[in-house]
Design a protein around this motif. Structure first.
Motif, PDB file in Angstrom:
ATOM      1  N   THR A 135       0.828  -1.210   0.000  1.00  0.00           N
ATOM      2  CA  THR A 135       0.000   0.000   0.000  1.00  0.00           C
ATOM      3  C   THR A 135       0.861   1.259   0.000  1.00  0.00           C
ATOM      4  N   ASP A 136       1.977   1.237   0.728  1.00  0.00           N
ATOM      5  CA  ASP A 136       2.879   2.393   0.740  1.00  0.00           C
ATOM      6  C   ASP A 136       3.433   2.663  -0.656  1.00  0.00           C
ATOM      7  N   PHE A 137       3.719   1.605  -1.406  1.00  0.00           N
ATOM      8  CA  PHE A 137       4.217   1.785  -2.772  1.00  0.00           C
ATOM      9  C   PHE A 137       3.134   2.348  -3.682  1.00  0.00           C
ATOM     10  N   VAL A 138       1.918   1.875  -3.534  1.00  0.00           N
ATOM     11  CA  VAL A 138       0.816   2.408  -4.344  1.00  0.00           C
ATOM     12  C   VAL A 138       0.651   3.891  -4.047  1.00  0.00           C
ATOM     13  N   ARG A 139       0.676   4.263  -2.786  1.00  0.00           N
ATOM     14  CA  ARG A 139       0.562   5.669  -2.393  1.00  0.00           C
ATOM     15  C   ARG A 139       1.701   6.489  -3.006  1.00  0.00           C
ATOM     16  N   MET A 140       2.919   5.951  -2.965  1.00  0.00           N
ATOM     17  CA  MET A 140       4.064   6.666  -3.517  1.00  0.00           C
ATOM     18  C   MET A 140       3.925   6.848  -5.030  1.00  0.00           C
ATOM     19  N   PHE A 141       3.490   5.799  -5.732  1.00  0.00           N
ATOM     20  CA  PHE A 141       3.390   5.866  -7.186  1.00  0.00           C
ATOM     21  C   PHE A 141       2.340   6.860  -7.651  1.00  0.00           C
ATOM     22  N   THR A 142       1.349   7.135  -6.819  1.00  0.00           N
ATOM     23  CA  THR A 142       0.310   8.083  -7.225  1.00  0.00           C
ATOM     24  C   THR A 142       0.805   9.517  -7.217  1.00  0.00           C
ATOM     25  N   VAL A 143       1.936   9.771  -6.563  1.00  0.00           N
ATOM     26  CA  VAL A 143       2.457  11.138  -6.496  1.00  0.00           C
ATOM     27  C   VAL A 143       3.863  11.274  -7.076  1.00  0.00           C
ATOM     28  N   CYS A 144       4.400  10.222  -7.680  1.00  0.00           N
ATOM     29  CA  CYS A 144       5.768  10.306  -8.184  1.00  0.00           C
ATOM     30  C   CYS A 144       5.820  11.156  -9.454  1.00  0.00           C
ATOM     31  N   ASN A 145       6.975  11.754  -9.673  1.00  0.00           N
ATOM     32  CA  ASN A 145       7.150  12.628 -10.836  1.00  0.00           C
ATOM     33  C   ASN A 145       7.753  11.856 -12.011  1.00  0.00           C
ATOM     34  N   ARG A 146       7.970  12.545 -13.108  1.00  0.00           N
ATOM     35  CA  ARG A 146       8.476  11.913 -14.332  1.00  0.00           C
ATOM     36  C   ARG A 146       9.851  11.265 -14.111  1.00  0.00           C
ATOM     37  N   GLU A 147      10.724  11.916 -13.365  1.00  0.00           N
ATOM     38  CA  GLU A 147      12.057  11.364 -13.116  1.00  0.00           C
ATOM     39  C   GLU A 147      11.967  10.074 -12.288  1.00  0.00           C
ATOM     40  N   ASP A 148      11.075  10.062 -11.293  1.00  0.00           N
ATOM     41  CA  ASP A 148      10.863   8.845 -10.504  1.00  0.00           C
ATOM     42  C   ASP A 148      10.396   7.708 -11.397  1.00  0.00           C
ATOM     43  N   THR A 149       9.485   8.019 -12.322  1.00  0.00           N
ATOM     44  CA  THR A 149       8.960   7.009 -13.240  1.00  0.00           C
ATOM     45  C   THR A 149      10.074   6.471 -14.128  1.00  0.00           C
ATOM     46  N   ARG A 150      10.941   7.357 -14.609  1.00  0.00           N
ATOM     47  CA  ARG A 150      12.092   6.919 -15.416  1.00  0.00           C
ATOM     48  C   ARG A 150      12.993   5.977 -14.626  1.00  0.00           C
ATOM     49  N   LYS A 151      13.253   6.318 -13.373  1.00  0.00           N
ATOM     50  CA  LYS A 151      14.093   5.470 -12.527  1.00  0.00           C
ATOM     51  C   LYS A 151      13.469   4.084 -12.353  1.00  0.00           C
TER      52      LYS A 151
END
Length: 158
Positions: A121-137
């Motif tokens: 659940t913590d990861f789902v919460r984090m992914f809902t607010v991550c930015n483009r650079e986080d997504t690239r990583k």
């Protein structure tokens, strides 16, 4: 010049409020604690040191499937040894550990001190607010893992 963002650490996404139970408690007591706190696990302690985790899956698989009585001690059915991570590790390390070990809850320990837990659940919460650079990583990390796993299989069959 493009600025590289700071890595996201486990301590940035972990849940700090924890439910613990002594290893001598019964599974019925642990279940009541989980129900009351509305959580899917309790961390099992012995002399203030975390030694295992009791999850809703442990109840379904170990207790219900094998018809253990409700007065069974938590120590008999808990998951151990405790797989854990440090608060200053990057979240991608935690995600990889959870994926490879097929677990949904990962306690966070600083030395022997329990300081939090990371859940799916913590990861789902984090992914809902991550930015483009986080997504690239994340994408790069996933590709690297796939490539490394493919090479490992290729090398093993060589």
């Amino acid at each position: 010049m493009r600025q590289i963002p700071n890595p996201i650490l486990v301590k940035d996404i972990m849940t700090k409020s924890l439910i613990t139970v002594e290893s001598s408690a019964t599974v019925n007591e642990a279940a009541k604690m989980m129900e009351s706190a509305k959580v899917g696990s309790v961390l099992v302690m012995e002399q203030n040191v975390p030694v295992g985790i009791m999850t809703d899956r442990d109840f379904a698989i170990k207790i219900a499937a094998h018809a253990y009585p409700i007065h069974t001690k938590v120590k008999q059915v808990m998951s151990s040894p405790l797989v854990h991570i440090r608060p200053d590790d990057e979240v991608w390390v935690a995600a990889d550990l959870m994926y490879s070990r097929k677990i949904r809850r990962l306690p966070v320990l600083d030395e022997d001190e329990l300081c939090g837990i990371v859940t799916a659940t913590d990861f789902v919460r984090m992914f809902t607010v991550c930015n483009r650079e986080d997504t690239r990583k994340m994408y790069y990390h996933a590709l690297t893992k796939i490539f490394d796993d493919a090479n490992e299989h290729e090398i093993a069959s060589f």
